[in-house]
Structures are given as C-alpha cells and as structure tokens.
Design a protein around this motif. Structure first.
Motif, PDB file in Angstrom:
ATOM      1  N   ARG A   1       0.873  -1.168   0.000  1.00  0.00           N
ATOM      2  CA  ARG A   1       0.000   0.000   0.000  1.00  0.00           C
ATOM      3  C   ARG A   1       0.920   1.231   0.000  1.00  0.00           C
ATOM      4  NH1 ARG A   1      -5.236   0.072   1.231  1.00  0.00           N
ATOM      5  NH2 ARG A   1      -5.147  -2.057   1.989  1.00  0.00           N
ATOM      6  N   PHE A   2       0.746   2.101  -0.988  1.00  0.00           N
ATOM      7  CA  PHE A   2       1.645   3.247  -1.146  1.00  0.00           C
ATOM      8  C   PHE A   2       0.946   4.557  -0.798  1.00  0.00           C
ATOM      9  CE2 PHE A   2       3.073   6.882  -3.677  1.00  0.00           C
ATOM     10  CZ  PHE A   2       4.423   6.884  -3.424  1.00  0.00           C
ATOM     11  N   SER A   3       1.619   5.416  -0.092  1.00  0.00           N
ATOM     12  CA  SER A   3       1.121   6.789   0.078  1.00  0.00           C
ATOM     13  C   SER A   3       2.302   7.746   0.217  1.00  0.00           C
ATOM     14  CB  SER A   3       0.177   6.901   1.286  1.00  0.00           C
ATOM     15  OG  SER A   3       0.652   6.124   2.358  1.00  0.00           O
ATOM     16  N   HIS A   4       2.050   9.020  -0.001  1.00  0.00           N
ATOM     17  CA  HIS A   4       3.136  10.014   0.081  1.00  0.00           C
ATOM     18  C   HIS A   4       2.617  11.326   0.672  1.00  0.00           C
ATOM     19  CE1 HIS A   4       1.247  11.414  -3.662  1.00  0.00           C
ATOM     20  NE2 HIS A   4       1.914  12.539  -3.532  1.00  0.00           N
ATOM     21  N   ARG A   5       3.508  12.056   1.304  1.00  0.00           N
ATOM     22  CA  ARG A   5       3.178  13.375   1.860  1.00  0.00           C
ATOM     23  C   ARG A   5       4.323  14.335   1.593  1.00  0.00           C
ATOM     24  NH1 ARG A   5       0.537  11.557   7.738  1.00  0.00           N
ATOM     25  NH2 ARG A   5      -1.382  10.726   6.807  1.00  0.00           N
ATOM     26  N   ILE A   6       3.959  15.565   1.268  1.00  0.00           N
ATOM     27  CA  ILE A   6       4.966  16.584   0.949  1.00  0.00           C
ATOM     28  C   ILE A   6       5.384  17.334   2.214  1.00  0.00           C
ATOM     29  CG2 ILE A   6       5.264  18.804  -0.257  1.00  0.00           C
ATOM     30  CD1 ILE A   6       3.351  17.528  -2.402  1.00  0.00           C
ATOM     31  N   TYR A   7       6.662  17.647   2.318  1.00  0.00           N
ATOM     32  CA  TYR A   7       7.093  18.512   3.427  1.00  0.00           C
ATOM     33  C   TYR A   7       7.797  19.753   2.885  1.00  0.00           C
ATOM     34  CZ  TYR A   7      11.936  16.742   2.993  1.00  0.00           C
ATOM     35  OH  TYR A   7      13.190  16.421   2.539  1.00  0.00           O
ATOM     36  N   ARG A   8       7.722  20.814   3.646  1.00  0.00           N
ATOM     37  CA  ARG A   8       8.446  22.052   3.332  1.00  0.00           C
ATOM     38  C   ARG A   8       9.079  22.549   4.619  1.00  0.00           C
ATOM     39  NH1 ARG A   8       3.910  22.629   0.115  1.00  0.00           N
ATOM     40  NH2 ARG A   8       4.464  22.460  -2.087  1.00  0.00           N
ATOM     41  N   LEU A   9      10.402  22.650   4.622  1.00  0.00           N
ATOM     42  CA  LEU A   9      11.114  23.048   5.833  1.00  0.00           C
ATOM     43  C   LEU A   9      11.998  24.250   5.546  1.00  0.00           C
ATOM     44  CD1 LEU A   9      12.391  19.478   6.786  1.00  0.00           C
ATOM     45  CD2 LEU A   9      10.458  20.656   7.843  1.00  0.00           C
ATOM     46  N   PRO A  10      11.757  25.364   6.234  1.00  0.00           N
ATOM     47  CA  PRO A  10      12.663  26.495   6.037  1.00  0.00           C
ATOM     48  C   PRO A  10      14.056  26.142   6.557  1.00  0.00           C
ATOM     49  CG  PRO A  10      11.052  26.964   7.767  1.00  0.00           C
ATOM     50  CD  PRO A  10      10.709  25.611   7.212  1.00  0.00           C
ATOM     51  N   LEU A  11      15.099  26.579   5.878  1.00  0.00           N
ATOM     52  CA  LEU A  11      16.459  26.387   6.390  1.00  0.00           C
ATOM     53  C   LEU A  11      16.734  27.496   7.388  1.00  0.00           C
ATOM     54  CD1 LEU A  11      18.494  25.511   3.148  1.00  0.00           C
ATOM     55  CD2 LEU A  11      17.159  24.026   4.640  1.00  0.00           C
ATOM     56  N   GLN A  12      17.309  27.114   8.513  1.00  0.00           N
ATOM     57  CA  GLN A  12      17.550  28.093   9.558  1.00  0.00           C
ATOM     58  C   GLN A  12      18.452  29.215   9.045  1.00  0.00           C
ATOM     59  OE1 GLN A  12      19.362  26.671  13.148  1.00  0.00           O
ATOM     60  NE2 GLN A  12      17.719  27.542  14.356  1.00  0.00           N
ATOM     61  N   THR A  13      19.491  28.831   8.313  1.00  0.00           N
ATOM     62  CA  THR A  13      20.338  29.808   7.638  1.00  0.00           C
ATOM     63  C   THR A  13      20.322  29.460   6.155  1.00  0.00           C
ATOM     64  OG1 THR A  13      21.750  29.713   9.576  1.00  0.00           O
ATOM     65  CG2 THR A  13      22.631  30.847   7.652  1.00  0.00           C
ATOM     66  N   PRO A  14      19.753  30.337   5.320  1.00  0.00           N
ATOM     67  CA  PRO A  14      19.721  30.023   3.885  1.00  0.00           C
ATOM     68  C   PRO A  14      21.121  29.717   3.361  1.00  0.00           C
ATOM     69  CG  PRO A  14      18.355  31.928   4.348  1.00  0.00           C
ATOM     70  CD  PRO A  14      19.088  31.607   5.625  1.00  0.00           C
ATOM     71  N   LEU A  15      21.209  28.787   2.421  1.00  0.00           N
ATOM     72  CA  LEU A  15      22.499  28.378   1.869  1.00  0.00           C
ATOM     73  C   LEU A  15      22.739  29.103   0.556  1.00  0.00           C
ATOM     74  CD1 LEU A  15      22.367  24.503   2.361  1.00  0.00           C
ATOM     75  CD2 LEU A  15      23.632  26.176   3.720  1.00  0.00           C
ATOM     76  N   ARG A  16      23.974  29.547   0.388  1.00  0.00           N
ATOM     77  CA  ARG A  16      24.341  30.176  -0.870  1.00  0.00           C
ATOM     78  C   ARG A  16      24.760  29.071  -1.841  1.00  0.00           C
ATOM     79  NH1 ARG A  16      28.896  34.852  -1.215  1.00  0.00           N
ATOM     80  NH2 ARG A  16      29.057  34.953  -3.479  1.00  0.00           N
ATOM     81  N   THR A  17      24.137  29.027  -2.986  1.00  0.00           N
ATOM     82  CA  THR A  17      24.483  28.008  -3.983  1.00  0.00           C
ATOM     83  C   THR A  17      24.902  28.715  -5.266  1.00  0.00           C
ATOM     84  OG1 THR A  17      22.382  27.837  -5.167  1.00  0.00           O
ATOM     85  CG2 THR A  17      22.543  26.665  -3.070  1.00  0.00           C
ATOM     86  N   ALA A  18      25.363  27.915  -6.221  1.00  0.00           N
ATOM     87  CA  ALA A  18      25.744  28.476  -7.519  1.00  0.00           C
ATOM     88  C   ALA A  18      24.525  29.082  -8.219  1.00  0.00           C
ATOM     89  CB  ALA A  18      26.368  27.384  -8.379  1.00  0.00           C
ATOM     90  N   HIS A  19      23.325  28.768  -7.729  1.00  0.00           N
ATOM     91  CA  HIS A  19      22.107  29.250  -8.373  1.00  0.00           C
ATOM     92  C   HIS A  19      21.315  30.163  -7.444  1.00  0.00           C
ATOM     93  CE1 HIS A  19      22.569  26.496 -11.807  1.00  0.00           C
ATOM     94  NE2 HIS A  19      23.265  25.827 -10.911  1.00  0.00           N
ATOM     95  N   GLY A  20      22.016  30.904  -6.609  1.00  0.00           N
ATOM     96  CA  GLY A  20      21.340  31.835  -5.708  1.00  0.00           C
ATOM     97  C   GLY A  20      21.135  31.235  -4.328  1.00  0.00           C
ATOM     98  N   TRP A  21      20.273  31.872  -3.564  1.00  0.00           N
ATOM     99  CA  TRP A  21      20.065  31.474  -2.178  1.00  0.00           C
ATOM    100  C   TRP A  21      19.017  30.387  -2.084  1.00  0.00           C
ATOM    101  CZ3 TRP A  21      23.218  32.965   1.680  1.00  0.00           C
ATOM    102  CH2 TRP A  21      24.067  34.063   1.399  1.00  0.00           C
TER     103      TRP A  21
END
Ligand code: MG
Length: 331
Positions: free
Chosen positions: A4-24
C-alpha cells in the motif's frame, strides 16, 4: 511483494539560507513515502531532490508518486526510471525491512567553512569544537584573493588536520591549473569538482597533470554516472550524495565490489534519509574519509534535524526509525 503506497509533501525552512551556484536556497522541499507490505509492516523513505544539482524536480517526483496507485508491486517500483535517483533512494529505503543495527564504527565529519574570508573567521571555532577535517568553498571570489586566504588557512591548520576545497565547477581550466599547482605538496585532502561536469576531458587531464587528488561531485549525481567515470579510469575520489544517487544498497554494493574511493555527503535531507545513510555507512567499512555531513541543525527543528552531529559520527548520530514520527507530523 505488493505494498500500500502513500506520500506526503514537506516544506522546511532552512535556519540559515544556503548560498548556492544558483542563488540562495531558503526552503527544503521533499516528499515522504510510506510503503505497507502484505504483512502490515510499514517502511518510510525520503525524496529530497536538488534540481539545480542535476536531480529530478519536485514536480516530477510528485507526479511519479501520484501515478503510483494505492497498491504497487516491486516490479512497478523497480521500473522507476534511472534518472529519478531521489525517488529510487526513497523507495529503496521504504522497502528496507532489515532491523536497525547500532554499529560501533565511527567516522570523522568534515566541518564546512564559508567561502572567502569568512572561512578564516569560522575556522577557529570549528577547530575548537574538535573538527580535524575541513571543507572550504572556493571559486566564489577572485583567484588571487582566495589563494591568499588559502595560505592563511593552511598556516593555522594543525599538522594532523586536512583541508578539502570545493570549487563547484566554477573554474576555467587555466584557473584550475593555477590552484592545483599551488596546492601541490600542501595538506589538501582533495579538490572537489574543479571545472564543470561538461568538461570531461579537462577533468581527466587535470587529474593526470597534477599530484593533488581530485574529487567529482556534480559529475556523479547518479550512481550510473559514478560507474561511467570509474570505467573511464577516473583516478580520484567520488563524492556521493546517497539521497540523490539511487537505491542505497546499490551504492553500497558498488563500493564494496569496486573499492571506489568515496566521500559520503549530505543532500540536506532530513533525519529520515540521513539516518538510513549513516546507519549503512557506519555498519560497513565503505570509506575512511571524513563524512560530508557537517550540516547539523539546518532546519532548527529537532524532529527533522535528528541527532546532533559533531566532529565524530557514531551510532548516536542515527535516529532509529524516525519515519512514523515525521510522517505523522505532516498530517
Ligand atoms: Mg561539492
């Protein structure tokens, strides 16, 4: 076996945003999957994509989950296309039924230093905290400025400690040449992804032209890519983010069989994905290199962050079966 399959989405703010090659990067989005087998036994897995790093997008991962019907078979799950490495990791994790084993093994953890002069500011704190492996992001500022900071960092590095550099593919061949010449005979553990993944000949050329060990990261997002580089004779390290690479048991088998020189690294997954990875890595002797999991407390939420990770990772860094708790938190 069917589930039996099910899924749930999560969204978690990062405590300190990370700088990446593609912005924050300020918010971690992912999906938890739940698979209940015919005997009623339940397993959970985490899909934690990083699309700008070469994985499937959240939309694609969600679409796959929505297409699975309530009941899915092993055959259907096994047919998930190879490029959906994050989904395949999660499905493997949720089907794992082996009891958690608390291993006595320990591995050092690399502390992450911010790019530029900030690296110098953070370095003494990390040293004080007991870290002996350090990773510094380069390729962000001008080469001359950063090489100056490198000298300052190395001047403070204790004799038994090592520094790894990560250029995230930002250098040209010429810039990479300057850096690698400068790194020769210095306590640099390796230089990660000196040029972009598309520059395959340059990567192989640099690895052969300079004595410094090189590591592939962006080039080897999926296990199949690591295998391909290995077949091409890559002489260096593979940085593997298991949460992106595909089923964890396949990654582990590949390392055992081929003795690939691997660094395990975080994909900013939650305690669910991370615990499965650390459990597998600590239970088997897959690497002696420091873990790239020096990102403790990134969500600022104990439940999702899981146990604290300090300079040495051992069984206390593994959350045993956090799936049900996290799943219920999304209700
Ligand atoms: Mg990297």
């Amino acid at each position: 076996m069917s589930y039996r399959f099910s899924h749930r989405i999560y969204r978690l703010p990062l405590q300190t945003p990370l700088r990446t090659a593609h912005g924050w990067w300020a918010e971690r989005e992912g999906i938890l999957v739940r698979l209940e087998d015919e005997s009623g036994s339940v397993g959970y897995g985490e899909i934690a994509p990083i699309p700008w790093f070469g994985t499937e997008t959240m939309i694609e991962a969600e679409e796959i989950c929505r297409k699975f019907s309530d009941m899915v078979s092993d055959d259907i799950l096994d047919n998930t296309p190879e490029r959906f490495g994050c989904v395949r990791f999660a499905l493997g994790q949720a089907r794992e039924r082996r009891p958690a084993n608390a291993s006595a093994n320990r591995l050092p953890v690399a502390a992450l230093l911010p790019s530029g002069k900030d690296g110098l500011r953070v370095f003494p704190e990390k040293l004080e905290a007991g870290f002996l492996a350090f990773k510094w992001k380069v390729g962000v500022g001008a080469v001359d400025d950063e090489l100056g900071v490198l000298d300052d960092l190395l001047a403070q590095l204790p004799a038994h400690a090592k520094l790894r550099l990560d250029a995230n593919g930002a250098w040209s061949r010429r810039e990479a040449g300057r850096w690698l010449a400068r790194c020769a005979d210095r306590p640099i553990e390796f230089v990660e992804q000196p040029v972009a993944p598309t520059e395959e000949d340059t990567l192989l050329g640099l690895a052969n032209d300079y004595p410094v060990t090189l590591a592939l990261d962006e080039s080897v997002v999926h296990l199949s890519e690591a295998r391909r580089w290995q077949a091409m004779g890559w002489p260096g390290v593979f940085v593997i983010k298991p949460a992106l690479a595909g089923p964890l048991n396949e990654v582990c088998d590949w390392i055992v069989k081929t003795k690939a020189d691997v660094v395990f690294s975080s994909a900013i997954e939650s305690a669910l994905g991370r615990s499965a990875i650390l459990q597998a890595v600590l239970a088997q002797s897959l690497t002696r290199r420091a873990l790239g999991f020096g990102v403790a407390g990134i969500f600022g939420d104990r439940k999702w962050d899981g146990p604290f990770i300090g300079p040495l990772a051992d069984a206390s860094c593994v959350a045993f079966n956090p799936g049900e708790d996290l799943w219920n938190a999304l209700n």
